[in-house]
Write an enzyme that holds these catalytic residues in place. Structure first.
Site, PDB file in Angstrom:
ATOM      1  N   ARG A 102       0.824  -1.287  -0.039  1.00  0.00           N
ATOM      2  CA  ARG A 102      -0.035   0.090  -0.015  1.00  0.00           C
ATOM      3  C   ARG A 102       0.871   1.294   0.051  1.00  0.00           C
ATOM      4  NH1 ARG A 102      -4.605   0.053   4.109  1.00  0.00           N
ATOM      5  NH2 ARG A 102      -5.349   1.603   2.521  1.00  0.00           N
ATOM      6  N   CYS A 103       2.025   1.300   0.165  1.00  0.00           N
ATOM      7  CA  CYS A 103       3.296   2.164   0.184  1.00  0.00           C
ATOM      8  C   CYS A 103       3.766   2.550  -1.139  1.00  0.00           C
ATOM      9  CB  CYS A 103       4.245   2.174   1.327  1.00  0.00           C
ATOM     10  SG  CYS A 103       5.312   3.279   1.489  1.00  0.00           S
ATOM     11  N   ARG A 104       3.802   3.770  -1.495  1.00  0.00           N
ATOM     12  CA  ARG A 104       4.322   3.958  -2.857  1.00  0.00           C
ATOM     13  C   ARG A 104       5.922   3.901  -2.780  1.00  0.00           C
ATOM     14  NH1 ARG A 104       6.230   8.942  -4.550  1.00  0.00           N
ATOM     15  NH2 ARG A 104       5.049   9.898  -2.850  1.00  0.00           N
TER      16      ARG A 104
END
Length: 113
Positions: free
Chosen positions: A9-11
């Site tokens: 979920r983390c870019r």
């Protein structure tokens, strides 16, 4: 084998994973929110990173602000807080043998591949 502690979920974590994938080397993805490292594992990672536990904490997370911010905490308490609340662990962490780096910015990962 290279290990990447990853949160999809983390870019920044996704960008870090892409760098590892493009290296062409074998690697293992550890979804640390599902496979939470133990206290001993996290201490080993911190030692490889050559940082203090507080430097691995995501200090803008609500759980940190609500429960820990502004308090004097021992390294053991900080590590325990990260194990109990893995969202507090900075990401991505990439380990290659005896070298490790937090991929912030993701380009740092290339220095240990």
């Amino acid at each position: 084998m290279i290990k990447i502690y990853h949160n999809n979920r983390c870019r920044k974590s996704r960008a870090g994973l892409e760098i590892v994938e493009n290296s062409g080397k074998d690697f293992e993805i550890i979804k640390y929110l599902d496979e939470v490292p133990s206290v001993a594992e996290l201490k080993k990672i911190i030692k490889l990173l050559k940082i203090n536990p507080i430097d691995l904490v995501r200090k803008n997370e609500a759980v940190w602000k609500e429960n820990f911010k502004g308090k004097t905490l021992s390294d053991n308490v900080i590590v325990k807080a990260m194990v109990e609340n893995p969202k507090l662990i900075e990401r991505p962490i990439v380990i290659n043998g005896d070298k490790a780096v937090v991929g912030r910015p993701p380009e740092l990962i290339s220095t240990i591949l």
